[in-house]
Write a protein that holds these residues in place. Structure first.
Motif, mmCIF file in Angstrom:
data_model
loop_
_atom_site.group_PDB
_atom_site.id
_atom_site.type_symbol
_atom_site.label_atom_id
_atom_site.label_comp_id
_atom_site.label_asym_id
_atom_site.label_seq_id
_atom_site.Cartn_x
_atom_site.Cartn_y
_atom_site.Cartn_z
ATOM 1 N N ILE A 30 0.854 -1.182 0.000
ATOM 2 C CA ILE A 30 0.000 0.000 0.000
ATOM 3 C C ILE A 30 0.889 1.230 0.000
ATOM 4 C CG2 ILE A 30 -1.725 1.335 1.286
ATOM 5 C CD1 ILE A 30 -2.739 -1.283 2.459
ATOM 6 N N ASP A 31 0.586 2.178 -0.862
ATOM 7 C CA ASP A 31 1.287 3.454 -0.895
ATOM 8 C C ASP A 31 0.672 4.348 0.170
ATOM 9 O OD1 ASP A 31 2.272 6.029 -1.505
ATOM 10 O OD2 ASP A 31 2.502 5.500 -3.632
ATOM 11 N N ILE A 32 1.459 4.830 1.109
ATOM 12 C CA ILE A 32 0.904 5.634 2.206
ATOM 13 C C ILE A 32 0.339 6.964 1.719
ATOM 14 C CG2 ILE A 32 2.332 4.580 3.993
ATOM 15 C CD1 ILE A 32 4.108 7.101 3.881
ATOM 16 N N ARG A 33 0.567 7.299 0.471
ATOM 17 C CA ARG A 33 -0.057 8.499 -0.098
ATOM 18 C C ARG A 33 -1.514 8.250 -0.458
ATOM 19 N NH1 ARG A 33 4.583 9.594 -4.527
ATOM 20 N NH2 ARG A 33 4.320 7.315 -4.613
ATOM 21 N N ASN A 34 -1.941 6.989 -0.433
ATOM 22 C CA ASN A 34 -3.321 6.622 -0.746
ATOM 23 C C ASN A 34 -4.101 6.472 0.559
ATOM 24 O OD1 ASN A 34 -5.742 5.228 -1.419
ATOM 25 N ND2 ASN A 34 -4.788 4.450 -3.280
ATOM 26 N N LEU A 35 -4.781 7.541 0.965
ATOM 27 C CA LEU A 35 -5.470 7.556 2.260
ATOM 28 C C LEU A 35 -6.573 6.513 2.348
ATOM 29 C CD1 LEU A 35 -5.977 8.762 5.044
ATOM 30 C CD2 LEU A 35 -7.341 10.556 3.945
ATOM 31 N N ASN A 36 -7.338 6.324 1.291
ATOM 32 C CA ASN A 36 -8.462 5.385 1.341
ATOM 33 C C ASN A 36 -7.997 3.947 1.555
ATOM 34 O OD1 ASN A 36 -10.455 7.344 1.032
ATOM 35 N ND2 ASN A 36 -10.367 7.262 -1.206
ATOM 36 N N GLU A 37 -6.974 3.530 0.821
ATOM 37 C CA GLU A 37 -6.446 2.170 1.002
ATOM 38 C C GLU A 37 -5.877 1.993 2.397
ATOM 39 O OE1 GLU A 37 -3.947 0.286 -1.822
ATOM 40 O OE2 GLU A 37 -4.937 1.188 -3.559
ATOM 41 N N LEU A 38 -5.214 3.018 2.881
ATOM 42 C CA LEU A 38 -4.601 2.947 4.202
ATOM 43 C C LEU A 38 -5.680 2.848 5.290
ATOM 44 C CD1 LEU A 38 -1.671 2.945 5.221
ATOM 45 C CD2 LEU A 38 -1.869 5.419 5.567
ATOM 46 N N ALA A 57 5.605 14.542 -0.933
ATOM 47 C CA ALA A 57 4.314 13.844 -0.911
ATOM 48 C C ALA A 57 4.361 12.635 0.017
ATOM 49 C CB ALA A 57 3.929 13.409 -2.326
ATOM 50 N N THR A 58 5.449 11.868 -0.066
ATOM 51 C CA THR A 58 5.577 10.669 0.765
ATOM 52 C C THR A 58 5.851 11.010 2.224
ATOM 53 O OG1 THR A 58 6.399 9.387 -1.115
ATOM 54 C CG2 THR A 58 6.859 8.521 1.097
ATOM 55 N N ASN A 59 6.825 11.886 2.449
ATOM 56 C CA ASN A 59 7.281 12.139 3.811
ATOM 57 C C ASN A 59 6.373 13.071 4.606
ATOM 58 O OD1 ASN A 59 9.351 10.527 3.012
ATOM 59 N ND2 ASN A 59 10.921 12.109 3.039
ATOM 60 N N VAL A 60 5.670 13.966 3.918
ATOM 61 C CA VAL A 60 4.777 14.881 4.623
ATOM 62 C C VAL A 60 3.335 14.369 4.568
ATOM 63 C CG1 VAL A 60 3.958 17.247 4.861
ATOM 64 C CG2 VAL A 60 6.310 16.818 4.096
ATOM 65 N N GLY A 86 2.234 11.567 3.396
ATOM 66 C CA GLY A 86 2.180 10.176 3.847
ATOM 67 C C GLY A 86 2.072 10.094 5.358
ATOM 68 N N THR A 87 2.823 10.952 6.069
ATOM 69 C CA THR A 87 2.747 10.997 7.529
ATOM 70 C C THR A 87 1.387 11.509 7.981
ATOM 71 O OG1 THR A 87 5.144 11.338 7.698
ATOM 72 C CG2 THR A 87 3.817 11.948 9.612
ATOM 73 N N VAL A 88 0.859 12.521 7.286
ATOM 74 C CA VAL A 88 -0.493 13.014 7.592
ATOM 75 C C VAL A 88 -1.501 11.871 7.477
ATOM 76 C CG1 VAL A 88 -2.380 14.502 6.794
ATOM 77 C CG2 VAL A 88 -0.042 15.386 6.889
ATOM 78 N N ASN A 89 -1.403 11.092 6.409
ATOM 79 C CA ASN A 89 -2.351 9.990 6.192
ATOM 80 C C ASN A 89 -2.263 8.934 7.286
ATOM 81 O OD1 ASN A 89 -3.260 11.229 3.870
ATOM 82 N ND2 ASN A 89 -2.034 9.963 2.486
ATOM 83 N N VAL A 90 -1.043 8.591 7.686
ATOM 84 C CA VAL A 90 -0.869 7.607 8.763
ATOM 85 C C VAL A 90 -1.488 8.123 10.053
ATOM 86 C CG1 VAL A 90 0.839 6.449 10.227
ATOM 87 C CG2 VAL A 90 1.158 6.514 7.748
ATOM 88 N N LEU A 91 -1.222 9.377 10.390
ATOM 89 C CA LEU A 91 -1.765 9.961 11.618
ATOM 90 C C LEU A 91 -3.288 10.077 11.555
ATOM 91 C CD1 LEU A 91 0.966 12.671 12.204
ATOM 92 C CD2 LEU A 91 0.429 10.784 13.762
ATOM 93 N N GLU A 92 -3.817 10.375 10.376
ATOM 94 C CA GLU A 92 -5.264 10.452 10.227
ATOM 95 C C GLU A 92 -5.901 9.085 10.456
ATOM 96 O OE1 GLU A 92 -9.035 12.269 9.332
ATOM 97 O OE2 GLU A 92 -7.128 12.893 10.191
ATOM 98 N N CYS A 93 -5.273 8.032 9.936
ATOM 99 C CA CYS A 93 -5.787 6.673 10.161
ATOM 100 C C CYS A 93 -5.726 6.298 11.635
ATOM 101 C CB CYS A 93 -4.990 5.672 9.328
ATOM 102 S SG CYS A 93 -5.295 5.794 7.553
ATOM 103 N N ILE A 94 -4.670 6.725 12.311
ATOM 104 C CA ILE A 94 -4.562 6.467 13.747
ATOM 105 C C ILE A 94 -5.667 7.202 14.502
ATOM 106 C CG2 ILE A 94 -3.104 6.878 15.785
ATOM 107 C CD1 ILE A 94 -0.681 6.491 13.812
ATOM 108 N N ARG A 95 -5.939 8.434 14.089
ATOM 109 C CA ARG A 95 -7.010 9.227 14.713
ATOM 110 C C ARG A 95 -8.361 8.536 14.596
ATOM 111 N NH1 ARG A 95 -10.778 13.342 13.574
ATOM 112 N NH2 ARG A 95 -10.468 13.174 11.314
ATOM 113 N N LEU A 96 -8.563 7.824 13.497
ATOM 114 C CA LEU A 96 -9.851 7.181 13.225
ATOM 115 C C LEU A 96 -9.911 5.720 13.682
ATOM 116 C CD1 LEU A 96 -10.381 8.600 9.609
ATOM 117 C CD2 LEU A 96 -11.454 9.403 11.734
ATOM 118 N N THR A 97 -8.832 5.240 14.318
ATOM 119 C CA THR A 97 -8.758 3.828 14.718
ATOM 120 C C THR A 97 -8.611 3.731 16.234
ATOM 121 O OG1 THR A 97 -7.629 3.358 12.614
ATOM 122 C CG2 THR A 97 -7.602 1.624 14.294
#
Length: 366
Positions: free
Chosen positions: A75-83, A116-119, A121-132
């Motif tokens: 999974i590409d961490i730039r893809n928020l929906n898949e993540l 895109a990946t480092n910034v 991508g980190t936003v997407n990971v943190l957003e998924c954590i917020r929702l989990t």
């Protein structure tokens, strides 16, 4: 192994990792592979999210990491929906975020992908954590290069300002700011605890990345050509990959403990202050292991890189009770032994686990 064992002292595992669901982003990378194997050794159920390994060979393939973890997902961490979907499926308790574009020189060639990946991508990971809701602890891994480098002669502390001359360093400084903003806005008060970890130049077996000193040197040895060094006098906080990885695991344990709020902040993991070495020192000492090898200084135009960089690890030593176990010389020896074992056809999964066990059994330098 040739590393001295006079300092052996069994390390007690502070927390029971048995059966814990742990998500590692970037698990196919150099650090991510070592982390995944160590977590597996501790009994955790490891779920990986990453792109394919960027090198061939890779430690992920050579050490058989895929066979050791619960799920190996591309999974590409730039893809928020898949993540998001992956987080919802797995419901991890602990997250280690290592996925990144991690090469300084590549960031000059591909600045947009790097940011895109480092910034984001980190936003997407943190957003998924917020929702989990299942996530209780998170370690966001950045780099020592996130600091605004002023080329001064003392070590950088966690309170120093973020910066970055090149796109890679800047993107990691941004990732730290993103982490701080999410932590302040959405976490705390009994919710998931989030910390960031900044480590120096890691070395160790299984790194075949381009434009990195150790892999480049081994390639030069195989081709029987001298290694060309861009900045032989540059000082870096070299450390074996198991040093920061052990720090990440210890930090996660603290984030899961009763005093977790005291550890949800930024942390440096580096060598002892008097153990930072020049690029030339590393190259010269590798040559001692391989008669006939040599290095030269690269001429011509070079991209900007920091000349002097050291990390202050006082906070980790005082609050986490963490300090490095191997000096640079020992770290280099372990790295050379890993590559020699690989070249001789040994079972590298077993050898890698053995090195983890050996490292666990050492007491800290202080």
């Amino acid at each position: 192994m040739a590393i001295g064992k006079s300092a052996l002292e069994k390390m007690e595992v502070k927390m029971n990792w048995q059966g814990k669901k742990v998500l590692v982003t970037g698990h196919t990378g150099f650090k991510g592979s070592w982390l995944s194997l160590w977590l597996k050794k501790l009994g955790a159920k490891v779920y990986g999210v990453s792109l394919d390994p960027i090198t061939n060979p890779s430690i992920f393939e050579v050490a058989g990491v895929k066979e050791e973890i619960e799920r190996d997902s591309r999974i590409d961490i730039r893809n928020l929906n898949e993540l998001k979907f992956f987080f919802q499926e797995v419901n991890p308790e602990v997250v280690f975020h290592l996925a990144a574009q991690a090469l300084v020189l590549d960031s000059y060639s591909n600045p947009v992908d790097t940011f895109a990946t480092n910034v984001m991508g980190t936003v997407n990971v943190l957003e998924c954590i917020r929702l989990t809701p299942s996530v209780k602890a998170t370690v966001i891994v950045t780099t020592d290069k996130c600091y605004e480098n002023k080329e001064w002669y003392w070590a950088y502390r966690e309170i120093e300002p973020m910066g970055g001359f090149d796109p890679y360093s800047s993107s990691k400084g941004c990732a730290e700011l993103v982490t701080s903003a999410y932590r302040s806005s959405f976490f705390g008060g009994g919710k998931s605890s989030i910390a960031s970890a900044r480590a120096g130049n890691v070395i160790g077996g299984g790194d075949w990345s381009k434009n990195r000193l150790i892999p480049d040197f081994f390639r030069s040895i195989e081709s029987k050509e001298p290694l060309f060094l861009r900045y032989p006098n540059a000082i870096r906080p070299w450390q074996h990959v198991l040093e920061p990885v052990g720090g990440y695991i210890l930090l996660a344990e603290k984030l899961l403990g009763e005093e977790k709020e005291n550890f949800a902040e930024a942390w440096n993991f580096g060598p002892a202050e008097d153990d930072a070495k020049t690029v030339e020192w590393i190259a010269t000492n590798i040559c001692k292991h391989f008669p006939g090898s040599s290095w030269k200084t690269e001429s011509g135009e070079k991209k900007h890189e920091a000349n002097y960089l050291k990390l202050d690890i006082s906070k980790a030593k005082m609050k986490l009770k963490w300090s490095p176990k191997w000096q640079t010389k020992q770290a280099l020896s372990a790295t050379v032994e890993w590559y020699k074992a690989y070249k001789s056809g040994k079972n590298m999964k077993d050898f890698t686990y053995d090195q983890i066990s050996l490292y666990e059994s050492f007491k800290s330098q202080e």
